[in-house]
Write an enzyme that holds these catalytic residues in place. Structure first.
Site, PDB file in Angstrom:
ATOM      1  N   CYS A 172      15.647   6.175  -9.397  1.00  0.00           N
ATOM      2  CA  CYS A 172      15.158   5.057  -8.605  1.00  0.00           C
ATOM      3  C   CYS A 172      14.352   4.161  -9.554  1.00  0.00           C
ATOM      4  O   CYS A 172      13.552   4.662 -10.352  1.00  0.00           O
ATOM      5  CB  CYS A 172      14.304   5.562  -7.452  1.00  0.00           C
ATOM      6  SG  CYS A 172      15.234   6.708  -6.403  1.00  0.00           S
TER       7      CYS A 172
ATOM      8  N   CYS B 102      13.986  14.598 -12.419  1.00  0.00           N
ATOM      9  CA  CYS B 102      14.885  14.265 -11.304  1.00  0.00           C
ATOM     10  C   CYS B 102      16.165  13.680 -11.877  1.00  0.00           C
ATOM     11  O   CYS B 102      16.119  12.929 -12.848  1.00  0.00           O
ATOM     12  CB  CYS B 102      14.197  13.246 -10.384  1.00  0.00           C
ATOM     13  SG  CYS B 102      15.154  12.864  -8.900  1.00  0.00           S
TER      14      CYS B 102
ATOM     15  N   CYS C  18       1.075  18.786  -1.779  1.00  0.00           N
ATOM     16  CA  CYS C  18       2.310  18.128  -2.213  1.00  0.00           C
ATOM     17  C   CYS C  18       2.904  18.958  -3.351  1.00  0.00           C
ATOM     18  O   CYS C  18       2.243  19.167  -4.365  1.00  0.00           O
ATOM     19  CB  CYS C  18       1.962  16.715  -2.682  1.00  0.00           C
ATOM     20  SG  CYS C  18       3.347  15.856  -3.426  1.00  0.00           S
TER      21      CYS C  18
ATOM     22  N   CYS D 181       3.577  11.253  -4.442  1.00  0.00           N
ATOM     23  CA  CYS D 181       3.499  12.123  -5.590  1.00  0.00           C
ATOM     24  C   CYS D 181       4.718  11.841  -6.437  1.00  0.00           C
ATOM     25  O   CYS D 181       4.880  12.375  -7.516  1.00  0.00           O
ATOM     26  CB  CYS D 181       3.507  13.573  -5.166  1.00  0.00           C
ATOM     27  SG  CYS D 181       2.516  13.896  -3.729  1.00  0.00           S
TER      28      CYS D 181
END
Ligand code: SAH
Ligand code: SF4
Length: 412
Positions: free
Chosen positions: A149, A145, A138, A387
């Site tokens: 979310c 980011c 992964c 992940c």
């Protein structure tokens, strides 16, 4: 005790830190560079245009098949060329600052990348999940980011920067190297190859882009990095074994179909726009209907080549059986797999993971609709997860996190 609860294993991690002391690279490294960038590097040291293709091919072989760590090992290149390259470039891999090894074989590495200041490198996480029939790595594509979310830990971190294509591909080199898997030969064509005795098998057979970051917001680097990873003369992990997970950047899903051609995973997590707006705020821009339309049009879909829909199980939020029924209705007509991810809690979150028996009931509805039930196998490998929540450098993987990672690895 449910079959799922039985999978909650307690494992001890061996933690090694620090492994390598971070040193700001003085010169650019050739490791992970896409072929055109590598050709450009050769041009910089005076390799005539007519020779560049061949030289790229030779260096490619040394780097990814032979695992060369210094230019002197590249005996098919002239001494002069080796010296010229060494003056300008290195073959350094991103250093591993820390490694955690579970007794079940899961490994988590903290990989360092240049930051704004030499003394403060960025850190991204990379996790290796061995299975009987595959080994999945992964990898990350951004530090942090830009999306937020509400259930994701990475989303609480401010974006620091995009990774380059070379940094994306180099994670595979670092992992293979660390696992002693770099000089293994031969591309594997089917899972059965992995189980076979005689031939030395590849430890890293699959790659999922499910670490930090939204890959479709770092499109070019992800595309070019995947091309390095998939290159049949080098790392040789076919695009059928590379999965890109997106929260739903609709225009770039279409572009990914045309320009990347890897497998696709969609972080769906909700069956109504109202709820998805809260969980995945990008849904306000690209609502569910548009997202699913882009999925329907993704090229090359068939029963053997499906889109994975990820669904994080949040207690009392999206885990009712009405949700489960709506989910299978929604995906009708799309060659799909459904991965139910037990929510992995992090400090300050108000969400909780659904109860195990609720996850099982939910999965039964999914199973009854004809999807391989994700929560049945003994080691819990099909409950999956992410992940995506990776964030802290010093956190150890919890048992649930590992289960989640394992399940997430089950994308094909
Ligand atoms: N940004 C991309 C890929 C990274 S996240 C995406 O969102 O798809 C990989 C997966 O982990 C996603 O499905 C994400 O929704 C999920 N995830 C994030 N935080 C999680 C958590 N705390 N528990 C379980 N899954 C999580
Ligand atoms: Fe970003 Fe994916 Fe986390 Fe959403 S789930 S904040 S897109 S890493």
């Amino acid at each position: 005790m449910s079959s799922l609860a039985a999978t909650e294993i307690t494992t001890t991690f061996v933690e090694k830190r620090p492994l390598e002391r971070y040193a700001e690279p003085a010169q650019p490294s050739l490791v992970g560079m896409p072929r055109p960038t590598l050709a450009q590097a050769l041009a910089e040291v005076g390799v005539p245009e007519g020779q560049r293709r061949m030289r790229v091919q030779q260096i490619w072989h040394w780097l990814y098949v032979r695992g060369a760590k210094d230019f002197d090992a590249m005996t098919t290149l002239s001494k002069d060329l080796r010296a010229a390259l060494a003056r300008r470039f290195t073959l350094a891999r991103p250093p591993i600052a820390a490694e955690q090894i579970s007794v079940d074989g899961t490994r988590k590495w903290l990989v360092q990348l240049p930051g704004e200041r030499a003394e403060a490198p960025h850190e991204v996480e990379c996790v290796y999940i061995p299975e009987t029939d595959r080994g999945t790595l992964c990898i990350s594509n951004q530090v942090g980011c830009t999306l937020n979310c509400s259930f994701c830990h990475t989303g609480t971190q401010r974006l620091v920067r995009n990774l380059t294509a070379a940094e994306i591909a180099a994670q595979v080199v670092v992992a293979r190297d660390r696992l002693g898997d770099l000089a293994a030969t031969g591309e594997l064509s089917a899972p059965s190859d992995l189980a076979g005795g005689g031939e030395r098998r590849r430890l890293v057979s699959n790659v999922v882009m499910m670490g930090m970051g939204e890959p479709l917001y770092n499109f070019e680097a992800v595309r070019d990095g995947i091309n390095v990873i998939a290159d049949g003369d080098g790392l040789s992990i076919s695009k059928r074994r590379i999965t890109l997970s997106t929260s739903g950047v609709v225009p770039n899903i279409t572009r990914a179909g045309a320009e990347i051609g890897s497998m696709l995973a969609i972080s769906l997590h909700a069956v109504t726009d109202e709820l998805r707006n809260q969980l995945v705020p990008l849904n306000r821009k690209y609502p569910i209907a548009e997202l699913l339309e882009a999925c329907r049009n993704y090229p090359g879909l068939s029963n053997a080549r499906r889109i994975t829909f990820e669904y994080v199980m949040l207690k009392g939020v999206n885990d009712s059986l009405t949700d489960a029924k709506a989910l299978v209705r929604l995906l009708k007509g799309i060659p799909a797999k459904i991965n139910l991810i037990p929510f992995n809690p992090w400090p300050e979150t108000t969400y909780e993971c659904s109860d195990w028996d609720q996850i099982e009931k939910f999965s039964e509805v999914v199973f009854a609709a004809g999807y391989a039930s994700p929560v049945r196998t003994p080691r819990g490998r099909d409950i999956l997860a992410a992940c995506g929540q990776l964030k802290s450098a010093s956190e150890k993987l919890s048992a649930r996190e590992r289960l989640a990672l394992r399940a997430m690895a089950m994308t094909d």
